[in-house]
Design an enzyme around this catalytic site. Structure first.
Site, PDB file in Angstrom:
ATOM      1  N   SER A  93       0.861  -1.185   0.000  1.00  0.00           N
ATOM      2  CA  SER A  93       0.000   0.000   0.000  1.00  0.00           C
ATOM      3  C   SER A  93       0.892   1.228   0.000  1.00  0.00           C
ATOM      4  O   SER A  93       2.066   1.156   0.372  1.00  0.00           O
ATOM      5  CB  SER A  93      -0.883  -0.007   1.253  1.00  0.00           C
ATOM      6  N   TYR A 111      -1.399  -0.902  10.403  1.00  0.00           N
ATOM      7  CA  TYR A 111      -1.487  -1.197   8.967  1.00  0.00           C
ATOM      8  C   TYR A 111      -0.217  -0.726   8.252  1.00  0.00           C
ATOM      9  O   TYR A 111       0.427  -1.492   7.525  1.00  0.00           O
ATOM     10  CB  TYR A 111      -2.719  -0.494   8.401  1.00  0.00           C
TER      11      TYR A 111
END
Length: 340
Positions: free
Chosen positions: A172, A185
């Site tokens: 990401s 995350y």
């Protein structure tokens, strides 16, 4: 400008155009062909994983989708098989090494060796870092780091024996820039980027090409499965609005196409969306500036309180704002991409 100079410029322009065209032709001729290749997609039953499966099915790939949710797996199988895809679905928790080993063994007995591995399984924890627990960090690192390690080590022997393979690690932009209220995350996605870059350098000698994807926000419908903490309704509303806005988020179909194109051509990495590319550039030039900007952003994000360290899923955090016209794109994507 003299006539001679004009001619020289024209020749230079023509030469540059020919060079660009020649590189494009070579790139296309050397592109990886997914037809009849066995492709394993973790987290493949919904969202980005399912959309990549749809696109690969159109190219004739033989698909293996794994997920922890049997209902979503069966929905995905029915859809893809109904359109003529050769697809196998398997329930598997990629954070459990034993389950990964069993899954790979099953795939090899059913389809044969795996040609392409796509590590896509993910989990999102949203909220102030002071509301996060060790469990949240462990869950993120187990999913985004250990999961890809287990799958990669399991497929490497047969890829080496056959003289090649492809591995795609879906990280990401949060794996390049640590984002406030997404610390577990981001930290785990940073780990995946480091793992992926190291694998690419070492596995090239075996003709195993590793590509790292660091996509920006995409409209996949996935926020409803995020784990929200603190003032969860406010957190979720902001997250869902950002995920739905055309200014910040790209369609999941376009995202999948860009990622698969990078995998097809053996690119080292691919970043999607202009905001993500801009943020990556600023961070590369000045990490301190980037973190200072995010420190200011953090001041306007929802603070501690609410449900505190307790966990609520996105769909348990809906409000009038999160269900408004501002999130219509995400709602439609959730229905379309097996997220409900």
């Amino acid at each position: 400008m003299k006539t001679k100079d004009k001619k020289n410029l024209m020749w230079l322009a023509a030469g540059a155009a020919a060079l660009v065209a020649g590189r494009a032709i070579i790139r296309n001729l050397s592109a990886y062909n997914f037809r009849n290749k066995v492709v394993l997609i973790t987290g493949g039953a919904r969202g980005l994983g399912l959309v990549m499966a749809r696109q690969l099915a159109k190219e004739g790939a033989r698909l293996v989708l794994c997920s922890r949710n049997e209902t979503q797996l069966e929905n995905a199988r029915l859809e893809l098989a109904g359109k003529g895809a050769d697809v196998l679905v398997l329930k598997c928790d990629v954070t459990k090494e034993e389950q990964v080993q069993e899954m790979i063994h099953h795939v090899q007995n059913y389809f044969g060796p795996i040609d392409v591995l796509i590590n896509n399984a993910g989990v999102i924890h949203a909220g102030p870092v002071t509301e996060m627990t060790v469990q949240d960090f462990e869950e993120a690192i187990n999913t985004h780091y250990w999961g890809p390690i287990y799958t990669t080590l399991a497929v490497l022997p047969t890829m080496r024996a056959r003289g090649g393979g492809r591995i795609l690690n879906v990280s990401s932009i949060g794996g390049k820039i640590s984002v406030p209220h997404l610390v577990p995350y981001s930290a785990s996605k940073f780990a995946l980027v480091g793992l992926s870059e190291g694998l690419r350098a070492e596995l090239d000698q075996y003709n195993i090409i590793v590509t790292t994807a660091t996509p920006g926000l995409m409209v996949s419908g996935s926020p409803r499965h995020a784990i929200i903490k603190g003032q969860h309704k406010k957190e979720y509303s902001l997250f869902k609005i950002m995920d739905s806005s055309p200014l910040s988020a790209m369609s999941v179909e376009k995202t999948a196409a860009l990622i698969l194109d990078a995998l097809r051509h053996g690119d080292a990495e691919v970043t999607t969306t202009l905001p993500a590319k801009f943020g990556e550039l600023v961070h590369r030039l000045s990490p301190e500036l980037m973190t200072d900007v995010f420190a200011l952003v953090n001041r306007i994000l929802p603070g501690e309180g609410g449900i505190g360290k307790n966990r609520a899923k996105g769909y348990e955090s809906e409000s009038s704002l999160s269900m408004s016209g501002l999130t219509e794109r995400t709602e439609k994507a959730a229905a379309k991409n097996n997220e409900l």
